[in-house]
Design an enzyme around this catalytic site. Structure first.
Site: not given
Ligand code: 0XW
Ligand code: MG
Length: 369
Positions: A164, A193, A218, A241, A265, A320
């Site tokens: 991140k 990300d 990302e 994302d 997601k 994840w």
């Molecule tokens: C790593 N994740 C899948 C979990 C959190 O919700 C953030 C997210 C992402 O990729 O942004």
């Molecule tokens: Mg992400």
């Protein structure tokens, strides 16, 4: 088999080890919304939706619960055998709110799988593997510490690491990426990300300053338009994302060639039946993607893993689940767990997990009965 009663529960999930920090949101505990659909024949199905706070994207806990109040009464008495009919009823009761509809839709898949005696992966077209890769996601942190954790997780067996960045100076972001690369090298695939936190100018600068480091970028910037403007100016693949808010956004991104892959997601897209459409669109264009959710416990984890098992493994970017950041499981007998970076696909009927009796306490809302 028909829906007799829908029960909604709240489950607080504290983040283990402090805050989970991203570019534009930081969370210390999550309040997951659990849905139980009771068929009145001894079988019930479980669903879950757990937005990662109210800022990560336009989803939030109370929004999910308000939406469920609109949706649930319209479903009492519905035949469980047709997920499409259930979805039609939900769309007839409320526009949008796919992340709340997903909780019901996942519970319906669980119930149907139990009734038919097949795992949810079978309902989604069939598993291609019995074990799927996961990935580890760091938080926005000090560069040296992030590199240390990244190496530890790569050595543990995670085939992919998501680093991140964003929400601070780009010098720190650039230093983080370099330090992670120096520590990890080719031991794991790297994804960086930005969680929508970078300007186009900073995304280009980060890209250039790390030009020789192989990673996927990302969701560096906030909007689809900003991401589109990066096309031809980046030295590396860009994945979407947060911008894939629904299937239409996925279609737009794929048809315009903006995205080289996706972090999907399940609840954001509206549930498993929407995800299989996204999966199949990606198959047509050979696009890699993950199967994740924002947060949640064993229910959402099982849904992600069943779906993940149906994705062509060579294009699969991992499932994840929140396990590394939460304590305990809903199902203490057969929890969904990451071992050495991989997750076994549950093979019992339905989602293959059964929450321990009483683990969610009393329902916060009951419909039908
Ligand atoms: C790593 N994740 C899948 C979990 C959190 O919700 C953030 C997210 C992402 O990729 O942004
Ligand atoms: Mg992400």
């Amino acid at each position: 088999m028909r829906i007799k009663e829908i029960r909604v529960y709240s489950k607080i999930l504290p983040v283990r080890g402090g805050a989970y920090r991203m570019a534009s949101a930081s969370v210390e505990h999550l309040d997951s919304t659990i849905v139980e659909i009771d068929a009145g024949n001894g079988l019930s199905g479980w669903g879950e939706t757990c937005p990662i706070g109210p800022v990560y994207q336009p989803h939030h806990t109370l929004g999910a619960r308000a939406a469920l109040q609109e949706l649930a009464p319209a479903l009492i008495g519905s035949e469980v055998g047709s997920v499409r009919e259930i979805y039609r009823r939900m769309d007839g009761a409320l526009s949008g709110h796919g992340y709340a509809k997903a909780a019901i839709e996942i519970a319906v898949h669980d119930l149907l799988g139990k009734e038919l005696g097949v795992p949810v992966s079978t309902l989604l077209g069939g598993a291609l593997t019995d074990k799927v890769p996961s990935y580890y996601s760091t938080i926005v942190g000090e560069p040296g510490e992030t590199a240390r954790i990244a190496l530890e997780k790569a050595r543990e067996g995670y085939p992919r690491l998501q680093i991140k960045i964003g929400g601070r100076s780009i010098e720190q972001d650039i230093e983080t990426i370099h330090k992670v690369w120096e520590a990890v090298g080719f031991l794991a695939k790297l994804v960086v990300d930005g969680n929508r936190g970078l300007t186009v100018a900073n995304a280009i600068t980060v890209d250039r300053m790390c030009a020789s480091i192989p990673f996927v970028f990302e969701q560096p910037c906030n909007t689809l338009e900003e991401i589109a403007s990066l096309k031809g100016r980046m030295t590396r693949p860009v994945y979407l994302d947060e911008n894939t808010e629904d299937l239409n956004a996925v279609l737009r991104a794929v048809s315009s060639g903006i995205a080289d892959g996706f972090g999907f997601k399940v609840t954001r897209l509206g549930g498993l039946s929407k995800m299989i459409t996204a999966r199949d669109i990606c198959t047509i264009r050979s696009l890699p993607h993950s199967c994740d959710d924002a947060w949640g416990g064993d229910i959402i984890a099982a849904a992600c893993v069943h779906l993940a098992s149906t994705v062509e493994p060579r294009r699969f970017e991992g499932a994840w689940i929140a396990q590394e950041y939460i304590s305990g499981n809903f199902d203490s007998q057969n929890p969904v767990v990451i071992r050495d970076g991989f997750i076994s696909v549950p093979n019992r009927p339905g989602l293959g997990i059964v929450p321990d009796r009483g683990v969610f306490g009393e329902p916060i809302a009951i419909f039908g009965g």
